[in-house]
Design a protein around this motif. Structure first.
Motif, PDB file in Angstrom:
ATOM      1  N   MET A   1      32.956  40.640  38.894  1.00 48.54           N
ATOM      2  CA  MET A   1      32.899  41.631  38.378  1.00 48.54           C
ATOM      3  C   MET A   1      32.899  41.043  36.425  1.00 48.54           C
ATOM      4  SD  MET A   1      37.602  41.373  37.891  1.00 48.54           S
ATOM      5  CE  MET A   1      37.461  41.017  39.743  1.00 48.54           C
ATOM      6  N   ILE A   5      36.409  44.829  31.182  1.00 53.25           N
ATOM      7  CA  ILE A   5      36.229  46.575  32.121  1.00 53.25           C
ATOM      8  C   ILE A   5      36.907  46.959  30.990  1.00 53.25           C
ATOM      9  CG2 ILE A   5      36.384  48.137  33.202  1.00 53.25           C
ATOM     10  CD1 ILE A   5      35.587  45.633  35.938  1.00 53.25           C
ATOM     11  N   LEU A 184      44.819  48.740  29.641  1.00 57.23           N
ATOM     12  CA  LEU A 184      43.397  49.460  31.314  1.00 57.23           C
ATOM     13  C   LEU A 184      44.026  50.218  31.184  1.00 57.23           C
ATOM     14  CD1 LEU A 184      42.172  45.776  33.047  1.00 57.23           C
ATOM     15  CD2 LEU A 184      41.451  46.620  30.656  1.00 57.23           C
ATOM     16  N   ASP A 188      39.950  52.515  33.931  1.00 53.25           N
ATOM     17  CA  ASP A 188      39.326  51.551  33.827  1.00 53.25           C
ATOM     18  C   ASP A 188      39.715  50.511  35.050  1.00 53.25           C
ATOM     19  OD1 ASP A 188      38.268  51.699  31.400  1.00 53.25           O
ATOM     20  OD2 ASP A 188      40.108  51.578  30.255  1.00 53.25           O
ATOM     21  N   ASP A 191      38.038  51.697  38.493  1.00 50.80           N
ATOM     22  CA  ASP A 191      36.909  50.694  38.346  1.00 50.80           C
ATOM     23  C   ASP A 191      36.960  48.900  38.254  1.00 50.80           C
ATOM     24  OD1 ASP A 191      35.248  53.303  37.975  1.00 50.80           O
ATOM     25  OD2 ASP A 191      35.004  52.484  35.199  1.00 50.80           O
ATOM     26  N   MET A 192      37.547  48.336  38.418  1.00 52.83           N
ATOM     27  CA  MET A 192      38.013  46.886  38.335  1.00 52.83           C
ATOM     28  C   MET A 192      38.339  46.468  39.302  1.00 52.83           C
ATOM     29  SD  MET A 192      40.218  44.634  35.599  1.00 52.83           S
ATOM     30  CE  MET A 192      40.357  42.838  35.749  1.00 52.83           C
ATOM     31  N   PRO A 211      45.513  42.722  31.853  1.00 53.38           N
ATOM     32  CA  PRO A 211      43.810  42.302  32.287  1.00 53.38           C
ATOM     33  C   PRO A 211      44.754  40.784  33.350  1.00 53.38           C
ATOM     34  CG  PRO A 211      43.769  43.129  29.646  1.00 53.38           C
ATOM     35  CD  PRO A 211      45.200  43.046  29.482  1.00 53.38           C
ATOM     36  N   CYS A 214      46.421  41.774  36.555  1.00 58.43           N
ATOM     37  CA  CYS A 214      44.910  43.224  37.372  1.00 58.43           C
ATOM     38  C   CYS A 214      43.895  41.724  37.918  1.00 58.43           C
ATOM     39  CB  CYS A 214      44.311  44.093  36.621  1.00 58.43           C
ATOM     40  SG  CYS A 214      45.553  45.625  36.133  1.00 58.43           S
TER      41      CYS A 214
END
Length: 473
Positions: A1, A5, A184, A188, A191-192, A211, A214
């Protein structure tokens, strides 16, 4: 990962400023300053750490912690001793006892012929603890630091104080450019976490794009799989991030916490918030609401229409904090005694109705980013409309300005249900509400999680189109 991102734009911005410093080496005043602000736990410090790692230049990174001026200075000198600055020993050997002297010595140890970076993190703590810190910083920057090829990064989580630092008639006014680090965004997150568009919006409502939160979401996991795992872990970021942020921002303001809890529980009007917060007085509630709005924790909104309105409503601005206040904060005792299953059952029971309202601000922001397109014009202001009795409530009102508009552009409704498309019944309700705000046949818009099963709209949008708005440059 990937580590960051959605942060490439910020990294590129900092790279660009550092390049200005690098190419100005040898000029009389090559230094540059950037003021970085964003809510707590949004990833500001991690962003700067990544930038420093990629840049490869010598740097000093100091984080204030809300202690006395003397204690902060001692920590600053320790950070200098551990830094990669070439003449760092001069700072520790001289052991300055005042911040002005420390900044003068710092300027002496910074390289003359190569760029370096100095980071002061949690600057609002220094503004609180060090007498006249803004003036001290301004003089040090103007007389000493700016004459070196240095990039000075000032980071802070108190948004109002960081904005004030660069405001008119303050000592540091216009010394630095500003950078805002936000959460994010839904693209984002998609995608993450390897999520489809609808699930990405769900994740954005739960995590707020933080973040740290997430990072605990296993890629491809559903909302319920993520919640089950998080509620089984009493120290998960989902559970503890809000309390840590609130404790840092409002330690002496018990009333503000009570008011925030009332708003987070779903109360939106001034009188209902006062009752839910224990019947506090009008003046006390006004001061608490002003404090919360000033710190950007709460949004105070008015309906957008052609007629001025005083029907102000309040909502928690951060989606993650809104979710935490509604479902997690009041029931932490359950989680701590390992009964997160009870909390999860409560979330499942209320999830659909809570999500339907919580997603509306995110939908409006997505449309503001998406427009203009082939169907609708750009909208300078996108908000909502409501009456005191809620007999008329419109999710999307686009206008030339807000809250009192000269011209309305279009109206819309949001239906964010699974397996339940926007249908003729929903369209009829929107027609009825349109008549309450305008005599003109304004274009109508449908936003639906599960598609549209009728005609009569100027435009329709689903999760895919809304997510695409966040992928635009």
């Amino acid at each position: 990962m990937p580590r960051f991102i959605g942060r490439e734009r910020e990294i590129q911005t900092l790279d660009g400023v550092l390049e200005q410093v690098r190419t100005a080496t040898g000029e009389p005043r090559p230094g540059q300053c950037v003021l970085i602000r964003g809510r707590r736990r949004i990833g500001k410090s991690s962003l700067v750490e990544e930038f420093l790692h990629r840049s490869g230049v010598p740097f000093l990174f100091f984080t204030a912690a809300g202690r006395s001026a003397e204690a902060e200075l001692a920590e600053f000198l320790e950070a200098a001793a551990a830094s990669a600055l070439p003449e760092r020993d001069l700072l520790t050997e001289a052991a300055p006892t005042q911040w002005p002297a420390a900044f003068r010595l710092l300027a002496q140890v910074l390289p003359d012929d190569a760029p370096s970076v100095v980071v002061l993190d949690e600057v609002p703590y220094l503004m609180d603890s060090v007498d006249a810190f803004e003036g001290v910083l301004q003089r040090a920057w103007d007389r000493h630091l700016r004459n070196k090829p240095v990039l000075l990064l000032l980071i802070g989580s108190d948004l109002s104080m960081m904005e004030a630092l660069n405001s008119y008639e303050r000592p540091f006014h216009q010394r630095g450019r500003e950078m805002v680090v936000g959460p994010l965004n839904p693209a984002d997150i998609a995608d993450m976490l390897d999520l489809d568009p609808a699930a990405a919006f769900d994740a954005a409502l739960l995590t707020g794009g933080l973040p740290l939160v997430c990072a605990e979401w296993r890629p491809g996991a559903t909302v319920w799989q993520f919640l089950e795992a998080s509620l089984a872990n009493p120290i998960s970021a989902l559970l503890v991030s809000a309390e840590r942020s609130l404790a840092a921002e409002f330690p002496p303001h018990a009333t503000a916490r009570e008011v925030l809890q009332a708003i987070g529980s779903g109360e939106r009007t001034f009188s209902n918030i006062a009752r839910a917060a224990g019947g506090i007085s009008h003046s006390t509630l006004s001061r608490a609401a002003e404090l919360l709005a000033g710190k950007r924790v709460v949004s105070a909104e008015l309906p957008v229409s052609l007629r001025p309105s005083k029907e102000r409503r309040y909502r928690v601005a951060d989606p993650y904090l809104r979710f935490w206040l509604a479902f997690l904060g009041p029931h932490m005792a359950e989680v701590e005694r390992l009964r997160g299953d009870l909390t999860l059952a409560r979330i499942k029971e209320r999830w659909t109705s809570w999500r339907g309202r919580a997603v509306e601000p995110l939908v409006r922001e997505s449309l503001a980013r998406l427009l203009p397109d082939g169907d609708l014009p750009a909208a300078p202001a996108i908000g909502g409309y409501w009456t005191r009795s809620n007999d008329v409530e419109i999710d999307i009102v686009a206008a030339d300005r807000a809250p009192a508009a000269k011209r309305l552009l279009f109206l819309g409704s949001v239906k964010w249900l699974e397996n339940s498309p926007f249908d003729a019944h929903d369209l009829a309700a929107l027609h009825k509400h349109r008549a309450a705000v305008s005599d003109d046949p304004l274009p109508l818009v449908a936003v639906s999680r599960s598609g549209v099963s009728c005609t009569g709209f100027q435009a329709t949008y689903g999760p895919e189109e809304l997510l695409g708005a966040w992928r635009r440059p």
